[in-house]
Write a protein that holds these residues in place. Sequence first.
Motif, mmCIF file in Angstrom:
data_model
loop_
_atom_site.group_PDB
_atom_site.id
_atom_site.type_symbol
_atom_site.label_atom_id
_atom_site.label_comp_id
_atom_site.label_asym_id
_atom_site.label_seq_id
_atom_site.Cartn_x
_atom_site.Cartn_y
_atom_site.Cartn_z
ATOM 1 N N GLN A 147 0.861 -1.174 0.000
ATOM 2 C CA GLN A 147 0.000 0.000 0.000
ATOM 3 C C GLN A 147 0.900 1.227 0.000
ATOM 4 O OE1 GLN A 147 -2.712 0.231 3.267
ATOM 5 N NE2 GLN A 147 -3.523 2.234 2.683
ATOM 6 N N ASN A 185 0.891 5.419 -1.049
ATOM 7 C CA ASN A 185 0.405 6.703 -1.539
ATOM 8 C C ASN A 185 1.457 7.744 -1.173
ATOM 9 O OD1 ASN A 185 -0.841 9.105 -2.165
ATOM 10 N ND2 ASN A 185 -2.808 8.548 -1.255
ATOM 11 N N ASN A 201 -4.418 -5.949 -2.144
ATOM 12 C CA ASN A 201 -4.723 -5.227 -3.383
ATOM 13 C C ASN A 201 -5.447 -6.128 -4.376
ATOM 14 O OD1 ASN A 201 -3.586 -2.765 -2.604
ATOM 15 N ND2 ASN A 201 -1.539 -3.406 -3.236
ATOM 16 N N LYS A 234 -5.946 9.528 -8.037
ATOM 17 C CA LYS A 234 -6.116 8.977 -6.692
ATOM 18 C C LYS A 234 -4.793 8.669 -6.003
ATOM 19 C CE LYS A 234 -10.584 6.846 -7.755
ATOM 20 N NZ LYS A 234 -11.378 5.597 -7.763
ATOM 21 N N ASP A 257 -3.022 6.090 -5.852
ATOM 22 C CA ASP A 257 -2.991 4.785 -5.188
ATOM 23 C C ASP A 257 -2.071 3.879 -5.994
ATOM 24 O OD1 ASP A 257 -3.410 2.561 -3.692
ATOM 25 O OD2 ASP A 257 -5.597 2.658 -3.741
ATOM 26 N N TYR A 304 -2.316 -0.185 -5.520
ATOM 27 C CA TYR A 304 -3.501 -0.772 -6.147
ATOM 28 C C TYR A 304 -3.395 -0.696 -7.668
ATOM 29 C CZ TYR A 304 -8.434 -1.884 -6.850
ATOM 30 O OH TYR A 304 -9.610 -2.470 -7.245
#
Length: 291
Positions: free
Chosen positions: A36, A38, A53, A255, A257, A260
């Motif tokens: 994960q 970001n 994910n 986003k 992300d 993901y």
Amino acid sequence: MRSNKVGWWLLAPTLAILGIFGILPFIYVLYLAFHQWNPFGANPEQVFNGANNFRRLVFDKEFLLAIWVTLKFGVFAVASEIVIGYFLAQLFMREFPGKGFFRTIHTLPLIVAPIVVGSIWRLMTTPSVGIIPFYANELFGIDINIGRDAGTAFLFTVIMDIWHWTPLVTLTLLAALLSLPKDPFEQAQIDGASRSQIFWHITLPMIRPAILATVFIRLMDALRTVDEVWMLTGGGPGAATRYLGLHIWKVVFPKTDYGYGAAISVIVLYLTLVMCWMLYVGLVAPRNKGN
């Protein structure tokens, strides 16, 4: 032994480039798929989350919808390009006035950048200034608005892809047709075979490898299309043209992300390989079994 060493030294630059720009990025994306991350969030560190994910993908309705519309787009676009490309290749096998000029005009879309293609089609389909909505309304009374009608938007993304990439299919199949020997066709005509029989029993089996290679190339391109569709529809209206490439872009950039998005990229690669394998088995295996 000496010749083998020379061959490996000659291949070394290509293998190095492939490793740096192909294998290493894939390994890094595969690594990110299990994290994960970001980098612009409150916690910019990469946090290992196992297969979470990939578990999210199973229940992500937007991702599942993107798979469905992408598969539809790929099937309609590639199938149409193969059929139209074959007939155009047959046309170029014959002599007719203006053949050279028409052949040059036909191949021009190949040299246009995808983002430019999308911009051109965006201008042609804009209701206020586009030539397509104007004449559709004047001649047939049809109101075309790709920003409002999901079906129309999907249709025009397919038409745009056909316009852009059919010349590639035509050139590939033309090269295959020109390489065919004449003896089987002459013998079939002497035996009284019809055109359809010649096509199904002689032409199609002999150009099957070229068709298979073309389908592989175009299918992989169709599954990762981004530039053209982004310029034409932006993925809309709604999610009607939000193909997998656009879906990944929106997950990764707006986003942010990254983990993901990496997982989606890995799954898309896997789906592409599976589809190509299924096509190979379906088209080549029966032929080898018959031999």
